[in-house]
Design an enzyme around this catalytic site. Sequence first.
Site, PDB file in Angstrom:
ATOM      1  NE  ARG A  37      39.447  51.692  45.481  1.00  0.00           N
ATOM      2  CZ  ARG A  37      40.529  50.798  45.551  1.00  0.00           C
ATOM      3  NH1 ARG A  37      40.252  50.864  44.152  1.00  0.00           N
ATOM      4  NH2 ARG A  37      40.508  49.490  45.207  1.00  0.00           N
ATOM      5  CE  LYS A 205      40.740  35.118  33.594  1.00  0.00           C
ATOM      6  NZ  LYS A 205      41.433  36.748  33.131  1.00  0.00           N
ATOM      7  N   GLY A 358      35.970  44.629  44.414  1.00  0.00           N
ATOM      8  CA  GLY A 358      35.682  45.341  43.611  1.00  0.00           C
ATOM      9  C   GLY A 358      34.103  45.559  44.150  1.00  0.00           C
ATOM     10  N   GLY A 381      42.805  43.163  44.657  1.00  0.00           N
ATOM     11  CA  GLY A 381      44.619  41.797  44.620  1.00  0.00           C
ATOM     12  C   GLY A 381      44.776  41.922  45.989  1.00  0.00           C
TER      13      GLY A 381
HETATM   14  P1  ADP Z   1      35.373  40.861  43.382  1.00  0.00           P
HETATM   15  O1  ADP Z   1      35.303  42.008  42.231  1.00  0.00           O
HETATM   16  O2  ADP Z   1      34.723  40.898  44.356  1.00  0.00           O
HETATM   17  O3  ADP Z   1      37.122  40.475  43.481  1.00  0.00           O
HETATM   18  P2  ADP Z   1      35.191  39.417  40.524  1.00  0.00           P
HETATM   19  O4  ADP Z   1      35.674  40.608  39.497  1.00  0.00           O
HETATM   20  O5  ADP Z   1      36.353  38.221  40.889  1.00  0.00           O
HETATM   21  O6  ADP Z   1      35.193  39.764  41.454  1.00  0.00           O
HETATM   22  O7  ADP Z   1      34.246  39.110  39.400  1.00  0.00           O
HETATM   23  C1  ADP Z   1      32.899  39.510  39.681  1.00  0.00           C
HETATM   24  C2  ADP Z   1      32.011  39.310  38.111  1.00  0.00           C
HETATM   25  O8  ADP Z   1      32.303  37.562  37.879  1.00  0.00           O
HETATM   26  C3  ADP Z   1      30.826  39.913  38.087  1.00  0.00           C
HETATM   27  O9  ADP Z   1      31.392  40.723  37.215  1.00  0.00           O
HETATM   28  C4  ADP Z   1      30.056  38.488  38.199  1.00  0.00           C
HETATM   29  O10 ADP Z   1      29.048  39.394  36.577  1.00  0.00           O
HETATM   30  C5  ADP Z   1      31.051  37.585  37.269  1.00  0.00           C
HETATM   31  N1  ADP Z   1      30.173  36.306  37.393  1.00  0.00           N
HETATM   32  C6  ADP Z   1      30.237  35.656  38.829  1.00  0.00           C
HETATM   33  N2  ADP Z   1      29.305  34.479  38.178  1.00  0.00           N
HETATM   34  C7  ADP Z   1      29.184  35.227  36.980  1.00  0.00           C
HETATM   35  C8  ADP Z   1      28.954  33.218  36.118  1.00  0.00           C
HETATM   36  N3  ADP Z   1      28.674  32.246  36.497  1.00  0.00           N
HETATM   37  N4  ADP Z   1      28.863  33.625  34.823  1.00  0.00           N
HETATM   38  C9  ADP Z   1      29.885  34.479  34.913  1.00  0.00           C
HETATM   39  N5  ADP Z   1      29.683  35.737  35.478  1.00  0.00           N
HETATM   40  C10 ADP Z   1      30.315  35.803  36.992  1.00  0.00           C
HETATM   41 MG    MG Z   2      35.751  42.629  40.312  1.00  0.00          MG
END
Ligand code: ADP
Ligand code: MG
Length: 401
Positions: A37, A205, A358, A381
């Site tokens: 960053r 989520k 992230g 976000g």
């Molecule tokens: P980003 O930061 O790229 O937006 P998120 O924060 O929404 O992604 O999600 C990332 C997290 O989701 C990771 O820590 C990963 O371990 C978790 N994750 C992905 N698939 C699963 C799964 N099937 N069950 C539990 N956790 C998961």
């Molecule tokens: Mg994340």
Amino acid sequence: MRLRTLDDLGDVAGKTVFLRADFNVPLENGGVADDARIRATLPTITELLDHNASLVIASHLGRPKGKVKEDLRMEPVASRLRDLLDREVESVAFPGALSADAAAKQVEDARSPVVLLENLRFDSREEANDTTFAGELAAFADAYVDDAFGAAHRAHASVSALPELMIASGRPAVAGRLLQREVEVLSGLLEHPEKPYVAVLGGAKISDKLGTISALAARADALLIGGAMAFTLIAADGGQVGDSLVEPDRFDDVRRARKQAEERGVLIQLPKDVVAAADVSVDAERSTVPADAIPKGRKGLDIGPRTVEEFARTIADAHTILWNGPMGVFELEPFSAGTRGVATAIAGAKAFSVVGGGDSLLAVKRLGLEDSFDHLSTGGGASLELLEGKTLPGIEVLEER
Ligand code: ADP
Ligand code: MG
């Protein structure tokens, strides 16, 4: 709406520019663990310095909740910035130890053209979008530049009240090169993506990303959904997902989003097979099972090889790809193949490719694929909100009116 940029700033020689950066970097052992960053804002910093401006740079770091927190001081950032710029960066202990007047005096007397303020969230007025605090910040500078895309969706003093106040007092407030590029790329995806436009979504989520799913259902040609969020969709459809992460209170929402997508003829691809295990652990016994027939006591923790293949085929035909959210628990090697497979497919595709989030960025970095994507968005976000077509307070204020 046109965003005002550094091209609209006018002559800054001999002037002081307040630069709101996003230096909210991960820390480790008192140092910066990942300086992506900081590097992302170097083009803006260098351009301003080349035009002989003096800079007062400020950012937030972590969540100090309005109090001075020793382990969230900006000093590690100042130190990394010194190395990256190869010049002195003077630290000013405001907000925090110094009064606004004393800080303004120190900025005025600074010998270095680069000054870094203390963590903005050491003062509770930052998150309260307080105009008095904005006034104290405005006193430092003749012009305002915002490069903090990661904070653009927050109506906080340094990104909202401050530029308002600068403009109201006849001083320019514009976007830096990073913010400009983020807005160009992401509003391009929103307004005129080259088709076929394929969105790959994952992560933990579904509730975090429902708005994104709905927005993409209205714009994309295909939605490929992996990660834990897929299980809420599969379960809402009557599938057996074992002990996988599911948000039953979102069943209605996902059914609605799905219907909306299907009415538009959007292809929705869900996992056909998944890697399931009893625990989120490297030693857990695991097996590949159908995504809608996961045995009780097991959780789906990654998409399976057949799903990777299917997703890769859709990805190969795309002209535009947006990826947000890992396909599995990529942090653990046994559940990382799905994310690796999808990342590699996107990296190798001919499409214009954008990654946000992230954790997704971390996955790309670990795979050494940073250079194979057209745009790595620095805002989690903020990028999702922009892709949903929402108005972001930190961007709206910089638009021509
Ligand atoms: P980003 O930061 O790229 O937006 P998120 O924060 O929404 O992604 O999600 C990332 C997290 O989701 C990771 O820590 C990963 O371990 C978790 N994750 C992905 N698939 C699963 C799964 N099937 N069950 C539990 N956790 C998961
Ligand atoms: Mg994340």
